[in-house]
Design a protein around this motif. Structure first.
Motif, short mmCIF file in Angstrom:
data_model
loop_
_atom_site.label_atom_id
_atom_site.label_comp_id
_atom_site.label_asym_id
_atom_site.label_seq_id
_atom_site.Cartn_x
_atom_site.Cartn_y
_atom_site.Cartn_z
N GLU A 88 0.81 -1.21 0.00
CA GLU A 88 0.00 0.00 0.00
C GLU A 88 0.86 1.27 0.00
OE1 GLU A 88 -2.72 0.19 3.31
OE2 GLU A 88 -3.09 2.33 2.96
N TYR A 89 1.85 1.30 0.87
CA TYR A 89 2.67 2.51 1.00
C TYR A 89 3.76 2.61 -0.06
CZ TYR A 89 0.49 3.64 5.44
OH TYR A 89 -0.41 3.98 6.40
N GLY A 90 3.94 1.55 -0.82
CA GLY A 90 5.01 1.57 -1.80
C GLY A 90 4.63 2.18 -3.13
N ARG A 91 3.34 2.55 -3.27
CA ARG A 91 2.95 3.09 -4.57
C ARG A 91 1.97 4.26 -4.44
NH1 ARG A 91 -0.71 -1.99 -6.72
NH2 ARG A 91 -2.48 -1.67 -5.32
N ASP A 92 1.84 4.98 -5.56
CA ASP A 92 0.85 6.06 -5.64
C ASP A 92 -0.22 5.63 -6.66
OD1 ASP A 92 2.11 6.42 -8.07
OD2 ASP A 92 3.06 8.31 -7.51
N TRP A 93 -0.86 6.61 -7.32
CA TRP A 93 -1.94 6.23 -8.24
C TRP A 93 -1.44 5.76 -9.61
CZ3 TRP A 93 -6.70 10.06 -7.47
CH2 TRP A 93 -7.31 9.75 -6.24
N VAL A 127 6.49 6.51 -5.23
CA VAL A 127 6.68 5.07 -5.37
C VAL A 127 8.01 4.64 -4.74
CG1 VAL A 127 7.27 3.31 -7.10
CG2 VAL A 127 5.20 4.71 -7.39
N ALA A 128 7.97 3.54 -4.01
CA ALA A 128 9.20 2.95 -3.47
C ALA A 128 9.37 1.58 -4.11
CB ALA A 128 9.12 2.84 -1.95
N ALA A 129 10.13 1.54 -5.18
CA ALA A 129 10.25 0.30 -5.97
C ALA A 129 11.62 -0.34 -5.83
CB ALA A 129 9.98 0.60 -7.44
N LYS A 130 12.50 0.30 -5.03
CA LYS A 130 13.87 -0.20 -4.96
C LYS A 130 14.34 -0.40 -3.52
CE LYS A 130 15.53 1.59 -9.35
NZ LYS A 130 16.57 2.37 -10.03
N GLY A 131 13.44 -0.87 -2.68
CA GLY A 131 13.84 -1.18 -1.31
C GLY A 131 14.01 0.03 -0.41
N GLU A 132 13.47 1.19 -0.82
CA GLU A 132 13.59 2.38 0.03
C GLU A 132 12.74 2.24 1.29
OE1 GLU A 132 12.47 2.35 -3.12
OE2 GLU A 132 13.27 4.03 -4.30
N LEU A 133 13.07 3.07 2.27
CA LEU A 133 12.22 3.22 3.45
C LEU A 133 11.17 4.29 3.13
CD1 LEU A 133 11.75 2.79 6.58
CD2 LEU A 133 13.28 4.74 6.90
N VAL A 134 9.90 3.93 3.29
CA VAL A 134 8.85 4.93 3.11
C VAL A 134 8.68 5.72 4.41
CG1 VAL A 134 6.38 5.32 2.70
CG2 VAL A 134 7.63 3.62 1.34
#
Lengths: 468, 468
Positions: A32-37, A85-92
């Motif tokens: 849920e937190y790893g993406r936007d619209w 978007v967090a697509a590369k293992g980032e901390l949200v």
């Protein structure tokens, strides 16, 4: 930089210095937190941090800086450019727990809020006092103040009120190193060197994390009249705009347009009737606040005989106004429900819109015969939402391959006419490769240099907007 | 850095690459171009360059960068902060020959102008089309567009229209190395990474040289009513402001105030009569555009019985409106003509004004008994012009020694109440030593880092705003 797993000593420092529920790695939440619209990238954050205070954000950023942990600041995640978007293992770093709304200052017309406050909650909070924060758009029920600031959000009222930038007096920002900056307090005027606020507004989380803001408020507008006009083409949309803008008898609160193709898909999807007997090439929604009702009526009466419109309707009451607005606001949903749109959000100098739209149609007609282009948008600000619809007989993969080729063609036209490849949505990941169509090499070099100053380790939303 | 004489090879390159009249070293012109409206520093430029085009500015800056020649960009030199002073052998780069006004774009409501264009000339140029660039203040007859942008100029209409920043769509800037940046074209919306325009607006010539701008225009306002009200004190000024701001029946175009001491000196100097029988502690000038004349009249009628004003007058016609405005606009000149004012231009959050003014009076009454403080300003924006008058019996040198001590005391109060030590005038040389009262160490560090990025040799207006 990017991390796929968080360093053990970083996790230990989090465990020791923060509440037990500060960090989550629950798979559903990561998704849920790893993406936007946008739905282009696969979400893959390493964890989600949920601070409750600026102090927690500050201590977290200091730790991330020390341990070189990449951070994606996160608001309502309603963006269309994959900026959140967090697509590369980032901390949200989600601001969702920071939603405090301070008391409304009725002398200064300001309110201090935390960055996670929902746009619409701010509206409700201020409306009790006859005031509003005039940043307004379809996603106001889930977008946040911090996200609006980080993307310098636009919307349907820009023609009257301007962009978010204009409505932020004070900004509290946590830098990449964890420093807390209090910028400009609650001041209208403050001429004391570089206005650092402006750097963070529209930075898409790449230069700092917005944690609080003092918002500038304005009185709620008076009674609004909503009109829908039928006109033959874009040239006529602009002729009417020029005429409307010169009238002293009303303020334009919104000037939106859409083409007959948009209306046709809306009718198919929502089963609504057009308010007009005959179809027309383009439609204009005008929302206006009368300063002189008699003069406004006289102007309306003159539109037919002066050949500025071919048909028109005035909303009688709030419900009809909402019905007219739903014709405009239902388009995006209707395009998605009746086909596969490839979306672009561009802007042009208003004076270049007619030439641009003509060239766009003819270039596409020649290269992609039979493709349907659905145009709508905030045309009074030069802002066009261009939707290229997948032909029914074409496979999705083939269509996407074509649109990858079509985008540079359109961006080339945008550049030729002095436009922007992203009017409101930002750059994020989605438009990064095309940034050079709107910014010169010298500008890009300067932007990179500023990024290096503000974020020496490159941990703030790395890879977004531009690569350093 | 500073130079006292220009390098011979630099002068040779100028002689070879530019017209014969490009550079002047005539003593009268060095004096004139070496200073602004401050009279604190002795002008001592090495020469004055007078380019006619952006290309010339660009080639000049490249040469200055190469030869490490310090440059002071120069507009109308109407500033009060010594931002345009050349006191250390700098080369003055005057934009006065670059005054071109482009055609008014009546669809986009924009106009492209060169930086040396005089503010009032832009007004006249646009007024023919019913439009205006709403940046307006007393020095409009000599201030330039470039200077307004470089100082993010304010003025008497900020409460309605905002600061200069809001009215600049596109900016052409020459950097310290001679690069020409074209920023934002003529776009209302352009969300493509850091908005570099914002860095140059208000930079006081320390980050780049503004050479052209695309200005955003707005329709000329409708009929304005001008009122003067008598109220007992600052608290009453603010009570009336709060009430006026909540009225839906009119737009506030200006809300200015001055104290009885200002009026007394104006009467002595200009031999005018007060429009009121009895003296009062404070006066408010309200300029308003009615949206509903009957409701505005009803509001006016209610002010006495509700105890919001003790007296009031409405200008009948344009001449009386000018007379009322002259009471406000004649103050600065009258203070200088009737004594020696020590001037400061500060701002506070509107909500802090009453407390601040009370503390200011009591601190000064205790420390400097008998000193006269004359307050006036754009109080609707929180902007106060504080004028401390030299006691008649005191020597000038002693007074100036006292004011050097008094300034930090006042700035301390400003800081305590979240204010700014320079609301409109900027920092320049004059307030550089006090910048820390309005900007934190972390902000100053960031400002220095940005300056180093934008001007690696430190040749652009060195020593202004802050030392790097």
């Amino acid at each position: 930089m990017s991390t796929t797993a968080l360093p053990a000593d970083f996790l230990q420092a989090i465990a020791e210095g923060f509440p037990a529920d500060f960090l989550t790695r629950e798979p559903g939440e990561l998704l849920e937190y790893g993406r936007d619209w946008t739905r282009v990238y696969t979400p893959a954050p390493s964890a989600v941090a949920l601070p409750r205070s600026t102090d927690e954000v500050s201590r977290l950023m200091a730790l991330c800086h020390k341990h070189r942990v990449a951070v994606v600041p996160s608001g309502g995640r309603t963006g269309y450019a994959a900026g959140a978007v967090a697509a590369k293992g980032e901390l949200v770093l989600s601001l969702k727990r920071m939603t405090r709304l301070g008391p409304v200052d009725l002398l200064g017309n300001t309110v201090r809020v935390q960055a996670g406050a929902i746009t619409e909650a701010v509206h409700h909070h201020c409306a009790e006092h006859g005031l509003t924060w005039p940043v307004d758009f379809a996603s106001k029920g889930s977008s946040t103040v911090g996200g609006n600031i980080a993307t310098n959000a636009g919307g349907v009222k820009v023609i009257r009120y301007g962009l978010t930038r204009q409505w932020v007096l004070g900004l509290q920002v946590v830098t990449a190193t964890g420093e807390v900056l209090e910028l400009n307090g609650a001041l209208e005027k403050n001429n004391t060197g570089t206005d650092l606020r402006q750097l963070f507004i529209g930075s898409e989380g790449t230069l700092g994390v917005v944690t609080e803001a003092t918002l500038k408020l304005t009185p709620l507008p008076g009674k609004q009249d909503v009109f829908l006009f039928a006109v033959p083409d874009v040239a006529a949309v602009l002729r009417l705009f020029r005429d409307a803008r010169q009238q002293p008898s009303f303020l334009i609160s919104a000037y939106e347009f859409f083409t007959d193709r948009c209306l046709a898909r809306l009718q198919r999807h929502r089963k609504v009737r057009s308010p007009f007997e005959a179809p027309s090439g383009c439609y204009v929604l005008l929302e206006a606040e009368a300063k002189d009702s008699a003069a406004l009526e006289a102007w309306l009466g003159s539109l037919f005989e002066r050949g500025l419109v071919t048909d028109g309707t005035l909303a009688q009451g709030v419900q009809q106004a909402q019905e007219l607005w739903s014709l405009r606001e239902g388009i995006s949903e209707s395009l998605a429900a009746t086909g596969l749109p490839h979306k672009n959000d561009i802007s042009l100098p208003v004076a270049a819109l007619e030439a641009f739209c003509g060239e766009l149609e003819s270039v596409f007609a020649a290269r992609y015969p039979g493709w349907e282009i659905c145009l709508f948008g905030h045309i009074g600000d030069g802002n066009l939402h261009v939707n290229i619809m997948k032909p029914d007989a074409m496979e999705k993969a083939e269509f996407l391959a074509h649109t990858r080729q079509a985008d540079p063609t359109m961006f080339g036209l945008v550049k030729k006419h002095g436009g922007s490849i992203s009017a409101e949505h930002g750059i994020g990941l989605l438009k990064k490769d095309y940034l050079g169509y709107s910014r010169s090499p010298a500008e890009l070099e300067l932007m990179r240099a500023l990024k290096r100053v503000m974020d020496p380790q490159g941990i703030l939303n790395p890879g977004k907007v531009l690569d350093v």
